[in-house]
Design a protein around this motif. Structure first.
Motif, short mmCIF file in Angstrom:
data_model
loop_
_atom_site.label_atom_id
_atom_site.label_comp_id
_atom_site.label_asym_id
_atom_site.label_seq_id
_atom_site.Cartn_x
_atom_site.Cartn_y
_atom_site.Cartn_z
N VAL A 111 0.83 -1.21 0.00
CA VAL A 111 0.00 0.00 0.00
C VAL A 111 0.87 1.25 0.00
O VAL A 111 0.64 2.19 -0.78
CB VAL A 111 -0.95 0.01 1.22
N MET A 112 1.89 1.29 0.87
CA MET A 112 2.75 2.46 0.97
C MET A 112 3.56 2.67 -0.31
O MET A 112 3.74 3.80 -0.77
CB MET A 112 3.69 2.33 2.18
N VAL A 113 4.06 1.59 -0.88
CA VAL A 113 4.81 1.68 -2.14
C VAL A 113 3.90 2.20 -3.25
O VAL A 113 4.31 3.03 -4.07
CB VAL A 113 5.40 0.31 -2.53
N SER A 114 2.66 1.76 -3.25
CA SER A 114 1.69 2.22 -4.24
C SER A 114 1.41 3.71 -4.09
O SER A 114 1.39 4.46 -5.07
CB SER A 114 0.39 1.43 -4.11
N ILE A 115 1.20 4.17 -2.85
CA ILE A 115 0.93 5.58 -2.59
C ILE A 115 2.12 6.45 -3.04
O ILE A 115 1.95 7.51 -3.65
CB ILE A 115 0.64 5.82 -1.10
N ALA A 116 3.34 5.98 -2.72
CA ALA A 116 4.55 6.75 -3.04
C ALA A 116 4.99 6.60 -4.50
O ALA A 116 5.97 7.18 -4.91
CB ALA A 116 5.68 6.33 -2.12
N LYS A 117 4.23 5.78 -5.26
CA LYS A 117 4.49 5.55 -6.69
C LYS A 117 5.83 4.83 -6.93
O LYS A 117 6.66 5.27 -7.73
CB LYS A 117 4.43 6.86 -7.48
N GLY A 118 6.01 3.74 -6.18
CA GLY A 118 7.21 2.93 -6.33
C GLY A 118 6.97 1.71 -7.21
O GLY A 118 5.97 1.62 -7.93
N ASN A 119 7.88 0.74 -7.11
CA ASN A 119 7.83 -0.49 -7.91
C ASN A 119 6.93 -1.51 -7.20
O ASN A 119 7.39 -2.26 -6.34
CB ASN A 119 9.25 -1.04 -8.10
N ILE A 120 5.66 -1.54 -7.57
CA ILE A 120 4.67 -2.38 -6.87
C ILE A 120 4.95 -3.88 -7.04
O ILE A 120 4.92 -4.62 -6.05
CB ILE A 120 3.24 -2.03 -7.31
N PRO A 121 5.21 -4.40 -8.26
CA PRO A 121 5.51 -5.84 -8.38
C PRO A 121 6.69 -6.27 -7.52
O PRO A 121 6.66 -7.34 -6.90
CB PRO A 121 5.83 -6.00 -9.88
N ALA A 122 7.73 -5.42 -7.45
CA ALA A 122 8.89 -5.75 -6.62
C ALA A 122 8.52 -5.74 -5.14
O ALA A 122 9.03 -6.54 -4.35
CB ALA A 122 10.02 -4.76 -6.88
N ALA A 123 7.62 -4.86 -4.74
CA ALA A 123 7.17 -4.80 -3.36
C ALA A 123 6.41 -6.07 -2.98
O ALA A 123 6.62 -6.64 -1.91
CB ALA A 123 6.27 -3.58 -3.15
N ILE A 124 5.54 -6.52 -3.87
CA ILE A 124 4.78 -7.76 -3.63
C ILE A 124 5.73 -8.95 -3.51
O ILE A 124 5.60 -9.78 -2.60
CB ILE A 124 3.77 -8.00 -4.77
N PHE A 125 6.72 -9.00 -4.41
CA PHE A 125 7.68 -10.10 -4.39
C PHE A 125 8.49 -10.11 -3.09
O PHE A 125 8.62 -11.14 -2.43
CB PHE A 125 8.63 -9.99 -5.59
N ASN A 126 9.03 -8.94 -2.71
CA ASN A 126 9.88 -8.87 -1.52
C ASN A 126 9.11 -9.18 -0.25
O ASN A 126 9.62 -9.88 0.64
CB ASN A 126 10.51 -7.48 -1.41
N ALA A 127 7.89 -8.67 -0.16
CA ALA A 127 7.08 -8.95 1.03
C ALA A 127 6.75 -10.44 1.13
O ALA A 127 6.78 -11.02 2.22
CB ALA A 127 5.80 -8.12 0.99
N SER A 128 6.47 -11.06 -0.01
CA SER A 128 6.13 -12.50 -0.02
C SER A 128 7.34 -13.35 0.34
O SER A 128 7.25 -14.27 1.17
CB SER A 128 5.60 -12.89 -1.41
N ILE A 129 8.49 -13.04 -0.28
CA ILE A 129 9.72 -13.78 0.01
C ILE A 129 10.13 -13.59 1.47
O ILE A 129 10.57 -14.53 2.15
CB ILE A 129 10.85 -13.34 -0.94
N SER A 130 9.98 -12.36 1.97
CA SER A 130 10.33 -12.07 3.36
C SER A 130 9.54 -12.95 4.32
O SER A 130 10.08 -13.46 5.31
CB SER A 130 10.06 -10.59 3.65
N SER A 131 8.26 -13.14 4.03
CA SER A 131 7.42 -13.97 4.89
C SER A 131 7.91 -15.42 4.93
O SER A 131 7.91 -16.05 5.99
CB SER A 131 5.97 -13.93 4.39
N LEU A 132 8.33 -15.93 3.78
CA LEU A 132 8.82 -17.31 3.71
C LEU A 132 10.16 -17.45 4.42
O LEU A 132 10.40 -18.41 5.16
CB LEU A 132 8.94 -17.76 2.25
N ILE A 133 11.06 -16.49 4.21
CA ILE A 133 12.38 -16.52 4.87
C ILE A 133 12.22 -16.44 6.38
O ILE A 133 12.92 -17.11 7.14
CB ILE A 133 13.27 -15.37 4.36
N GLY A 134 11.25 -15.63 6.81
CA GLY A 134 11.04 -15.44 8.25
C GLY A 134 10.66 -16.71 9.00
O GLY A 134 10.95 -16.84 10.18
#
Length: 329
Positions: free
Chosen positions: A125-148
């Motif tokens: 949501v924050m990346v979207s509001i700030a107009k960042g790289n949304i697909p990369a945000a989804i990927f990193n958040a998903s991978i982070s959850s698995l690594i955690g």
């Protein structure tokens, strides 16, 4: 002000945080339901709910999307190193100040927070509001959850024995495999067939996640209040903890910003690194506390820094994201 409230609402900073406070008050004044064991306890319901949360999370993960996201590897490495290495090292650096003091349990809670994965929903949501790289945000958040699932217990396991006195590595690993990792794997395997269903009802699944989190918070604080663990802390000390959480957020945020400039990331990628690398997941924190601190009375006090950080990071990140969006416009 209305715009800010709308953004906070989208990120989850609304009735849910109010309900967290309500659960804590309820645990203080009416702890009996959280302590009942027969015929079925709220803890057992929460344990089953944890597995279902990760099962549905895995069901929404597409293997194809995860593979495609690996292309931007430099950015992913920075985000994950920040989340699982830089964060814990910052908190470890101040540990000598808290050893053998009344605040050692609070330090453990902050370290538990530092070892957690990034959030999924609010980061995107924050990346979207700030107009960042949304697909990369989804990927990193998903991978982070698995690594955690693997990294968080390893970090916390280094210090949990002294706090609980009953840390068993084998037992924790078995519980994590059965309660967290296995449901995720089964969910991913079913993504091709039921992924559309999970996406269609993701709003309802979010409410289910929140209900389980509130149950965990309630039962955890019932235990902590019954053992009088919070009686040694004044309002001023708790306010100091909140201030420390804000300092931690901005310290990491500023360091990530400098690092992303050093690597020459584009504005969109830098925004993604900033928000994904500085956020911590309340969902994963509460559900993993059920495994790591099971049958321990300290769970409530360990979760306190995470709940403060969760609320404050949403406010700070929302304001920053809005400013970034205005600059681009």
């Amino acid at each position: 002000m209305k715009k800010l409230l709308a953004i906070l609402s989208k990120a989850g900073f609304d009735g849910f945080l109010l309900m967290i406070g309500t659960m804590i008050l309820l645990a203080y004044f009416v702890p009996q339901p959280g302590m009942v064991k027969e015929p079925i306890s709220l803890e057992e319901i929460a344990n089953a709910g944890v597995s279902l949360i990760f099962f549905f999370y895995g069901m929404r993960l597409s293997v194809e999307k995860l593979k495609a996201g690996l292309a931007n590897w430099k950015m992913h490495i920075i985000v994950q190193l920040t989340t699982f290495l830089f964060f814990p090292l910052i908190v470890l650096a101040v540990r000598p100040l808290f050893v053998h003091t009344d605040f050692e349990l609070l330090w453990l809670g902050v370290f538990f927070l530092a070892a957690l994965p990034s959030t999924v929903s609010s980061s995107v949501v924050m990346v979207s509001i700030a107009k960042g790289n949304i697909p990369a945000a989804i990927f990193n958040a998903s991978i982070s959850s698995l690594i955690g699932v693997v990294v968080t217990p390893i970090w916390v396991g280094l210090f949990i024995a002294s706090a609980t006195g009953n840390f068993d590595v084998t037992d924790i690993i078995i519980k994590l495999i059965l309660q967290v990792l296995l449901p995720v794997v089964i969910g991913i395997a079913l993504n091709a067939r039921f992924g559309v269903f999970a996406e269609k009802y993701k709003k309802q699944l979010k409410y289910f996640d929140q209900a389980i989190i509130l149950t965990i918070i309630y039962t955890s604080f019932c235990k902590s209040f019954s053992e009088h663990l919070f009686e040694g802390f004044t309002a001023l000390e708790l306010a100091g903890l909140a201030a420390a959480m804000m300092i931690l957020f901005f310290a990491v945020f500023l360091c990530i910003g400098l690092l992303s400039r050093l690597f020459g990331f584009s504005d969109e990628d830098r925004i993604t690194v900033l928000f994904c690398g500085s956020k911590k997941s309340l969902v994963h924190g509460t559900v993993m506390s059920k495994v790591l601190f099971q049958h321990s009375t300290i769970t409530g006090i360990v979760l306190l820094p995470l709940m403060l950080y969760h609320a404050l990071q949403l406010i700070a990140a929302s304001v920053i994201a809005q400013r970034m969006a205005r600059r681009k416009e």
